[in-house]
Design a protein around this motif. Structure first.
Motif, PDB file in Angstrom:
ATOM      1  N   ALA A 141       0.814  -1.222   0.000  1.00 28.42           N
ATOM      2  CA  ALA A 141       0.000   0.000   0.000  1.00 28.42           C
ATOM      3  C   ALA A 141       0.849   1.273   0.000  1.00 28.42           C
ATOM      4  CB  ALA A 141      -0.928   0.000   1.214  1.00 28.42           C
ATOM      5  N   TYR A 142       2.162   1.139  -0.151  1.00 25.94           N
ATOM      6  CA  TYR A 142       3.062   2.295  -0.106  1.00 25.94           C
ATOM      7  C   TYR A 142       2.754   3.252  -1.261  1.00 25.94           C
ATOM      8  CZ  TYR A 142       7.422   4.889   0.532  1.00 25.94           C
ATOM      9  OH  TYR A 142       8.349   5.865   0.771  1.00 25.94           O
ATOM     10  N   ASP A 143       2.751   4.529  -0.974  1.00 23.30           N
ATOM     11  CA  ASP A 143       2.528   5.555  -1.985  1.00 23.30           C
ATOM     12  C   ASP A 143       3.821   5.746  -2.782  1.00 23.30           C
ATOM     13  OD1 ASP A 143       2.039   7.778  -3.533  1.00 23.30           O
ATOM     14  OD2 ASP A 143       1.607   9.114  -1.851  1.00 23.30           O
ATOM     15  N   MET A 144       3.890   5.162  -3.967  1.00 23.76           N
ATOM     16  CA  MET A 144       5.102   5.244  -4.781  1.00 23.76           C
ATOM     17  C   MET A 144       5.351   6.662  -5.295  1.00 23.76           C
ATOM     18  SD  MET A 144       6.650   2.375  -4.595  1.00 23.76           S
ATOM     19  CE  MET A 144       7.783   2.297  -5.977  1.00 23.76           C
ATOM     20  N   GLY A 145       4.367   7.541  -5.133  1.00 25.75           N
ATOM     21  CA  GLY A 145       4.581   8.947  -5.444  1.00 25.75           C
ATOM     22  C   GLY A 145       5.696   9.543  -4.594  1.00 25.75           C
ATOM     23  N   ILE A 146       5.896   8.993  -3.398  1.00 28.08           N
ATOM     24  CA  ILE A 146       6.974   9.460  -2.522  1.00 28.08           C
ATOM     25  C   ILE A 146       8.325   9.189  -3.186  1.00 28.08           C
ATOM     26  CG2 ILE A 146       8.109   9.075  -0.289  1.00 28.08           C
ATOM     27  CD1 ILE A 146       5.247   8.397   0.805  1.00 28.08           C
ATOM     28  N   ILE A 147       8.478   8.015  -3.778  1.00 25.67           N
ATOM     29  CA  ILE A 147       9.728   7.673  -4.458  1.00 25.67           C
ATOM     30  C   ILE A 147       9.892   8.533  -5.707  1.00 25.67           C
ATOM     31  CG2 ILE A 147      11.018   5.851  -5.643  1.00 25.67           C
ATOM     32  CD1 ILE A 147      10.859   5.473  -2.587  1.00 25.67           C
ATOM     33  N   ARG A 148       8.836   8.698  -6.482  1.00 25.41           N
ATOM     34  CA  ARG A 148       8.926   9.532  -7.682  1.00 25.41           C
ATOM     35  C   ARG A 148       9.322  10.965  -7.316  1.00 25.41           C
ATOM     36  NH1 ARG A 148       4.708   6.119  -8.984  1.00 25.41           N
ATOM     37  NH2 ARG A 148       3.075   7.574  -8.348  1.00 25.41           N
ATOM     38  N   GLU A 149       8.764  11.494  -6.235  1.00 32.05           N
ATOM     39  CA  GLU A 149       9.116  12.847  -5.778  1.00 32.05           C
ATOM     40  C   GLU A 149      10.571  12.902  -5.316  1.00 32.05           C
ATOM     41  OE1 GLU A 149       8.841  16.888  -4.767  1.00 32.05           O
ATOM     42  OE2 GLU A 149       7.590  15.638  -6.042  1.00 32.05           O
ATOM     43  N   ARG A 150      11.013  11.871  -4.607  1.00 34.35           N
ATOM     44  CA  ARG A 150      12.406  11.808  -4.140  1.00 34.35           C
ATOM     45  C   ARG A 150      13.363  11.868  -5.328  1.00 34.35           C
ATOM     46  NH1 ARG A 150      14.602   9.302   0.587  1.00 34.35           N
ATOM     47  NH2 ARG A 150      16.823   8.913   0.329  1.00 34.35           N
ATOM     48  N   VAL A 151      13.075  11.081  -6.366  1.00 36.44           N
ATOM     49  CA  VAL A 151      13.935  11.064  -7.550  1.00 36.44           C
ATOM     50  C   VAL A 151      13.854  12.403  -8.285  1.00 36.44           C
ATOM     51  CG1 VAL A 151      14.314   9.977  -9.795  1.00 36.44           C
ATOM     52  CG2 VAL A 151      13.876   8.561  -7.781  1.00 36.44           C
ATOM     53  N   ALA A 152      12.657  12.967  -8.386  1.00 35.56           N
ATOM     54  CA  ALA A 152      12.495  14.246  -9.085  1.00 35.56           C
ATOM     55  C   ALA A 152      13.272  15.367  -8.407  1.00 35.56           C
ATOM     56  CB  ALA A 152      11.012  14.609  -9.179  1.00 35.56           C
ATOM     57  N   THR A 153      13.357  15.333  -7.080  1.00 40.99           N
ATOM     58  CA  THR A 153      14.037  16.421  -6.362  1.00 40.99           C
ATOM     59  C   THR A 153      15.511  16.145  -6.079  1.00 40.99           C
ATOM     60  OG1 THR A 153      13.306  15.554  -4.218  1.00 40.99           O
ATOM     61  CG2 THR A 153      11.908  17.226  -5.266  1.00 40.99           C
ATOM     62  N   LYS A 154      15.913  14.859  -6.041  1.00 46.45           N
ATOM     63  CA  LYS A 154      17.303  14.545  -5.685  1.00 46.45           C
ATOM     64  C   LYS A 154      18.087  13.833  -6.778  1.00 46.45           C
ATOM     65  CE  LYS A 154      16.306  14.248  -0.777  1.00 46.45           C
ATOM     66  NZ  LYS A 154      16.507  13.514   0.460  1.00 46.45           N
ATOM     67  N   GLY A 155      17.414  13.352  -7.812  1.00 47.94           N
ATOM     68  CA  GLY A 155      18.092  12.580  -8.844  1.00 47.94           C
ATOM     69  C   GLY A 155      19.231  13.319  -9.519  1.00 47.94           C
ATOM     70  N   HIS A 156      19.059  14.602  -9.719  1.00 48.84           N
ATOM     71  CA  HIS A 156      20.088  15.394 -10.399  1.00 48.84           C
ATOM     72  C   HIS A 156      21.385  15.508  -9.595  1.00 48.84           C
ATOM     73  CE1 HIS A 156      18.485  18.350  -7.582  1.00 48.84           C
ATOM     74  NE2 HIS A 156      19.605  19.022  -7.766  1.00 48.84           N
ATOM     75  N   LEU A 157      21.355  15.186  -8.303  1.00 50.24           N
ATOM     76  CA  LEU A 157      22.538  15.338  -7.461  1.00 50.24           C
ATOM     77  C   LEU A 157      23.698  14.445  -7.897  1.00 50.24           C
ATOM     78  CD1 LEU A 157      20.834  15.615  -3.940  1.00 50.24           C
ATOM     79  CD2 LEU A 157      21.733  17.469  -5.389  1.00 50.24           C
ATOM     80  N   LEU A 158      23.418  13.372  -8.629  1.00 48.12           N
ATOM     81  CA  LEU A 158      24.494  12.498  -9.105  1.00 48.12           C
ATOM     82  C   LEU A 158      24.809  12.722 -10.590  1.00 48.12           C
ATOM     83  CD1 LEU A 158      23.895   9.104  -7.275  1.00 48.12           C
ATOM     84  CD2 LEU A 158      25.373  11.003  -6.647  1.00 48.12           C
ATOM     85  N   ASP A 159      24.212  13.734 -11.196  1.00 49.93           N
ATOM     86  CA  ASP A 159      24.445  13.992 -12.613  1.00 49.93           C
ATOM     87  C   ASP A 159      25.890  14.354 -12.935  1.00 49.93           C
ATOM     88  OD1 ASP A 159      21.807  13.404 -13.119  1.00 49.93           O
ATOM     89  OD2 ASP A 159      21.208  15.469 -13.557  1.00 49.93           O
TER      90      ASP A 159
END
Length: 194
Positions: free
Chosen positions: A13-31
Motif C-alpha cells: 500500500a506504499y505511496d510510490m509517489g513518494i519515491i517519484r518525488e524523491r527522484v524528481a528532487t534529488k536525482g540530479h545530485l548524481l548527474d
C-alpha cells in the motif's frame, strides 16, 4: 567497470509517489558524481503489474573510488537513514555496449540473472556470455547494456536500458526508469572489459 544495485522493497500500500518525488528532487545530485558511469533510478510498482513495490537503483561505476565515495558518503547515508541499510549487490563488469537507441532517454530497464553452469569452465562460459551480450545489445530499442559477473555465486547479470516502455517478455525483470544520471557514460569503455 563495476555494477551495483540495492533493492528497497516497500509495502503493497506504499505511496510510490513518494519515491517519484524523491527522484524528481534529488536525482540530479548524481548527474556529475565523480567515478559514476551511470545510475538508473528504477522502480517496480504493483499497480503497474509488478510483483512488488520497489525502489531499485542500478549503477555502473567507472572506478572503485567513485563507488566507495558514494557508499561511504552522504548520498547513500540518506538511503540508510530513510529506509534502513539495504544489501548492496555488486558485480565485476564483463562487457558494456551502447545500443542503436543510444541517443534516446531510457524508459524501461531489464535485469536478467543466470548461473554460470558448472559443466563449462568459467572462462569459456564468460566468453560465450560476452559474445551473446554483444549481439543482444544491437537489438532495436536498446539504449545501453552491461554484462557483469558475481564470482562468489557464479552468476552472470545482464542489465539493459530500453527506449521503449514495452520490451520483449523474455528479457527478465522489468523496471521503469525515472531518471538517468550518466556523468561518465562515455568513459565506460565498449566491449569486453579485460
Amino acid at each position: 567497470m563495476y555494477a551495483m544495485q540495492y533493492e528497497i522493497t516497500l509495502p503493497a500500500a506504499y505511496d510510490m509517489g513518494i519515491i517519484r518525488e524523491r527522484v524528481a528532487t534529488k536525482g540530479h545530485l548524481l548527474d556529475s558524481f565523480p567515478g559514476l558511469g551511470l545510475k538508473a533510478y528504477l522502480v517496480r510498482e504493483r499497480e503497474a503489474g509488478a510483483p512488488v513495490n520497489q525502489y531499485a537503483p542500478f549503477y555502473l561505476w567507472g572506478t572503485p573510488e567513485g563507488m566507495n565515495s558514494f557508499l561511504w558518503g552522504p548520498g547513500f547515508q540518506g538511503i540508510v537513514r530513510d529506509f534502513g541499510r539495504p544489501v548492496v549487490q555488486h558485480w565485476t563488469g564483463l562487457s558494456y555496449a551502447e545500443g542503436p537507441a543510444a541517443a534516446s532517454a531510457p524508459r524501461t530497464a531489464t535485469r536478467h540473472r543466470a548461473p554460470l553452469g558448472e559443466a563449462v569452465p568459467p572462462g569459456e562460459a564468460v566468453a560465450d556470455a560476452v559474445a551473446r551480450h554483444a549481439r543482444a545489445a544491437r537489438r532495436d530499442g536498446v539504449v545501453a547494456s552491461a554484462l557483469a559477473v558475481d564470482p562468489r555465486h557464479w552468476e552472470v547479470l545482464a542489465f539493459t536500458l530500453w527506449a521503449d516502455p514495452e520490451v520483449p517478455a523474455d528479457e527478465g525483470e522489468r523496471f521503469r526508469v525515472l531518471h538517468l544520471s550518466a556523468p561518465g557514460r562515455a568513459g565506460l569503455g565498449r566491449g569486453r572489459q579485460w
